[in-house]
Design a protein around this motif. Sequence first.
Motif, PDB file in Angstrom:
ATOM      1  N   ILE A 135      23.163   1.052  80.719  1.00 34.48           N
ATOM      2  CA  ILE A 135      22.812   1.196  82.133  1.00 34.48           C
ATOM      3  C   ILE A 135      24.022   0.870  82.985  1.00 34.48           C
ATOM      4  CG2 ILE A 135      21.301   0.375  83.980  1.00 34.48           C
ATOM      5  CD1 ILE A 135      19.245  -0.341  81.828  1.00 34.48           C
ATOM      6  N   PRO A 136      24.431   1.778  83.887  1.00 30.80           N
ATOM      7  CA  PRO A 136      25.601   1.498  84.731  1.00 30.80           C
ATOM      8  C   PRO A 136      25.394   0.196  85.533  1.00 30.80           C
ATOM      9  CG  PRO A 136      24.929   3.782  84.936  1.00 30.80           C
ATOM     10  CD  PRO A 136      23.838   3.093  84.190  1.00 30.80           C
ATOM     11  N   LYS A 137      26.363  -0.662  85.453  1.00 31.55           N
ATOM     12  CA  LYS A 137      26.291  -1.928  86.172  1.00 31.55           C
ATOM     13  C   LYS A 137      27.707  -2.351  86.536  1.00 31.55           C
ATOM     14  CE  LYS A 137      24.571  -6.682  85.826  1.00 31.55           C
ATOM     15  NZ  LYS A 137      23.894  -7.687  84.976  1.00 31.55           N
ATOM     16  N   THR A 138      27.891  -2.698  87.791  1.00 29.85           N
ATOM     17  CA  THR A 138      29.219  -3.106  88.264  1.00 29.85           C
ATOM     18  C   THR A 138      29.144  -4.565  88.707  1.00 29.85           C
ATOM     19  OG1 THR A 138      29.722  -0.850  88.969  1.00 29.85           O
ATOM     20  CG2 THR A 138      31.045  -2.624  89.920  1.00 29.85           C
ATOM     21  N   ILE A 139      30.166  -5.324  88.303  1.00 26.78           N
ATOM     22  CA  ILE A 139      30.246  -6.740  88.645  1.00 26.78           C
ATOM     23  C   ILE A 139      31.639  -7.034  89.165  1.00 26.78           C
ATOM     24  CG2 ILE A 139      28.515  -7.421  86.921  1.00 26.78           C
ATOM     25  CD1 ILE A 139      30.840  -8.294  85.121  1.00 26.78           C
ATOM     26  N   PRO A 140      31.819  -8.133  89.870  1.00 21.36           N
ATOM     27  CA  PRO A 140      33.177  -8.507  90.296  1.00 21.36           C
ATOM     28  C   PRO A 140      34.070  -8.709  89.067  1.00 21.36           C
ATOM     29  CG  PRO A 140      31.547  -9.763  91.484  1.00 21.36           C
ATOM     30  CD  PRO A 140      30.807  -9.054  90.383  1.00 21.36           C
ATOM     31  N   PHE A 141      35.291  -8.269  89.182  1.00 23.73           N
ATOM     32  CA  PHE A 141      36.196  -8.365  88.039  1.00 23.73           C
ATOM     33  C   PHE A 141      36.444  -9.820  87.638  1.00 23.73           C
ATOM     34  CE2 PHE A 141      40.188  -8.124  85.702  1.00 23.73           C
ATOM     35  CZ  PHE A 141      39.930  -7.038  84.872  1.00 23.73           C
ATOM     36  N   ALA A 142      36.274 -10.733  88.553  1.00 26.32           N
ATOM     37  CA  ALA A 142      36.490 -12.147  88.257  1.00 26.32           C
ATOM     38  C   ALA A 142      35.481 -12.678  87.239  1.00 26.32           C
ATOM     39  CB  ALA A 142      36.410 -12.959  89.554  1.00 26.32           C
ATOM     40  N   ARG A 143      34.383 -11.956  87.046  1.00 23.91           N
ATOM     41  CA  ARG A 143      33.355 -12.415  86.113  1.00 23.91           C
ATOM     42  C   ARG A 143      33.594 -11.891  84.687  1.00 23.91           C
ATOM     43  NH1 ARG A 143      27.934 -11.193  89.544  1.00 23.91           N
ATOM     44  NH2 ARG A 143      26.960 -11.663  87.515  1.00 23.91           N
ATOM     45  N   VAL A 144      34.693 -11.182  84.476  1.00 19.15           N
ATOM     46  CA  VAL A 144      35.068 -10.748  83.119  1.00 19.15           C
ATOM     47  C   VAL A 144      35.664 -11.948  82.382  1.00 19.15           C
ATOM     48  CG1 VAL A 144      36.549  -9.224  81.747  1.00 19.15           C
ATOM     49  CG2 VAL A 144      35.455  -8.368  83.821  1.00 19.15           C
ATOM     50  N   ASN A 145      35.183 -12.172  81.207  1.00 15.21           N
ATOM     51  CA  ASN A 145      35.616 -13.299  80.360  1.00 15.21           C
ATOM     52  C   ASN A 145      35.361 -14.646  81.041  1.00 15.21           C
ATOM     53  OD1 ASN A 145      36.367 -11.981  78.039  1.00 15.21           O
ATOM     54  ND2 ASN A 145      38.566 -11.955  78.472  1.00 15.21           N
ATOM     55  N   ASP A 146      34.210 -14.763  81.767  1.00 13.99           N
ATOM     56  CA  ASP A 146      33.866 -16.038  82.398  1.00 13.99           C
ATOM     57  C   ASP A 146      32.889 -16.832  81.546  1.00 13.99           C
ATOM     58  OD1 ASP A 146      31.603 -14.524  82.685  1.00 13.99           O
ATOM     59  OD2 ASP A 146      31.252 -15.047  84.782  1.00 13.99           O
ATOM     60  N   ASP A 147      32.695 -16.401  80.292  1.00 12.30           N
ATOM     61  CA  ASP A 147      31.815 -17.052  79.332  1.00 12.30           C
ATOM     62  C   ASP A 147      30.339 -16.938  79.710  1.00 12.30           C
ATOM     63  OD1 ASP A 147      31.514 -18.247  76.871  1.00 12.30           O
ATOM     64  OD2 ASP A 147      31.612 -20.295  77.630  1.00 12.30           O
ATOM     65  N   TYR A 148      30.045 -15.860  80.448  1.00 15.71           N
ATOM     66  CA  TYR A 148      28.647 -15.569  80.770  1.00 15.71           C
ATOM     67  C   TYR A 148      28.447 -14.059  80.609  1.00 15.71           C
ATOM     68  CZ  TYR A 148      24.172 -15.274  83.169  1.00 15.71           C
ATOM     69  OH  TYR A 148      22.840 -15.045  83.474  1.00 15.71           O
ATOM     70  N   CYS A 149      27.398 -13.673  79.894  1.00 12.34           N
ATOM     71  CA  CYS A 149      27.185 -12.264  79.564  1.00 12.34           C
ATOM     72  C   CYS A 149      26.437 -11.571  80.698  1.00 12.34           C
ATOM     73  CB  CYS A 149      26.388 -12.151  78.267  1.00 12.34           C
ATOM     74  SG  CYS A 149      26.353 -10.474  77.610  1.00 12.34           S
ATOM     75  N   ASP A 150      27.144 -10.635  81.386  1.00  9.96           N
ATOM     76  CA  ASP A 150      26.534  -9.872  82.475  1.00  9.96           C
ATOM     77  C   ASP A 150      26.137  -8.475  82.048  1.00  9.96           C
ATOM     78  OD1 ASP A 150      26.944 -11.725  84.847  1.00  9.96           O
ATOM     79  OD2 ASP A 150      28.984 -11.595  84.054  1.00  9.96           O
TER      80      ASP A 150
END
Length: 511
Positions: free
Chosen positions: A45-60
């Motif tokens: 499912i297409p989902k966009t998140i802030p890039f700062a949340r990449v590798n933040d140890d939380y699965c989005d």
Amino acid sequence: MQALFLLTLLASLVLAHGNSLRGVNPDLASHYSGHGGTFTCISGIPKTIPFARVNDDYCDCPDGSDEPGTSACHNGRFYCRNLGHEPRLLASAFVDDGVCDCCDGADETKGKCQNTCLQAAAVRKEALRGKIQLHEHMLKTKNDYVERARAFKEELQLKAPTIEEDIARQQAEVQNLNAEVTRLEEEEAARQAEIAAANQAAEEARRAEEAQQTAVQAEESGSGQGEDAESANTVDSHAEEVRGESQGEREETPEERGRRIASQWTNDPEAAAVEGQTEEHLNADDSGGDDDDGDEEGHYDGTMDDDTEGHFDYPDAGAEHTEYHAEGHHRQQRPDPSSPLGLARTAAFTAARQLQQLQKDRENIGTFLNRPIDFGPDDIFLALANKCFSSYQTRWTYEVCMFDKAVQKEGHSNSVTVGRWYGFSEDYKVMYFSGGDECWNVGPRSMTVYLSCGLDERLSDGEEPSTCAYSAKMTTPAVCTQAELEELQQQMVNLEAFENEVRAQIMKDEL
């Protein structure tokens, strides 16, 4: 030109930014550019998140793509760069678990793992070196096949013009030698008969001499006895007189004489009588007794007086090989290999083998010179002519004979021809056998054999993938190529060229 330069620069920046993220697969680096300060989940499912949340140890992201460098997502994948060795994808559950799974240690915190990629690369390098040496050996064998095929054809071409004359001449030679063997065997048989007759005469003379010596010794022993013996002699003399009166002047037989002597030793006048006979029987028997060393027909029974088997040596027996047969006491001598008969037999055997080889040469001339058969590049497969290779399965055995036929066997008696030689594929990687035995409701059987590069000829994986259509695999040096060797050699060059760069990078990472 300026626009192309800007696009190249932008792509380089994107790739560099993607590679700076921990655990990112280079094939997916474009997704981690950070363009616009956002990240879009790669799949699902297409989902966009802030890039700062990449590798933040939380699965989005449901696909776990936002956590390539942590263990937050159960379905995430961590990319081990393993510089100097083979890259690998690691399940994210193994990231930061205290165990060094990547040889460069990237799956754990920096400084926790020692970089072992060069050691792993050394093992790979050694394995690659072994593959190169093996392939070089297989190519050498392939060149030997070509040379053998060339020599084989040249030999047949030299023999072809005179092969019929050579066979006729060799047949005559074999007949002459066989006749000579027959003549010498007859002479040998006559000689053996003479030896046997001489031995028999010598044995009869020996037995007669022994019997005479026994009688003389018994007389001498009887004359030296005391009064009891004299009394026994008196009684014996009286008995002899009585028998003489009744029998007239009949001469005493050797048996009667022996029993008389026995009666002197035992003081038993009855001992002089023949066992099972009365004195009247003796008086009535006017015929002489048989020799005590004979059987009922007067034949020697093969035993000595001490119940041991008789054994006689032929003249010069030490120089000959003999066999002893108890039945009939027949000795069959084996001729010395250096005797005329032995030499004649050896010559006849050798001539017969030479005749067989000439006949095989004639067959090969007809098959490999006069038939339009494709033997592959440089006739390389001709080196495998007249050879068969087998694949042993649980129930069936498949046998493939080059340029002849393919057979399926069950046990030692039940076999069926599954195809006769048809030819090669264009690249000489497949052999075809067709026109085999009829298969009910299908037609003639057929077989396909797939060739691959290998150390030697080895047939395997024989099977029947469809009704009465069979297949197998076969390795052979004949299909190995120089291109395969060059590819392995290039891998080694690349690996060695990379080593210095890897060492420098590892030292930099460890600082």
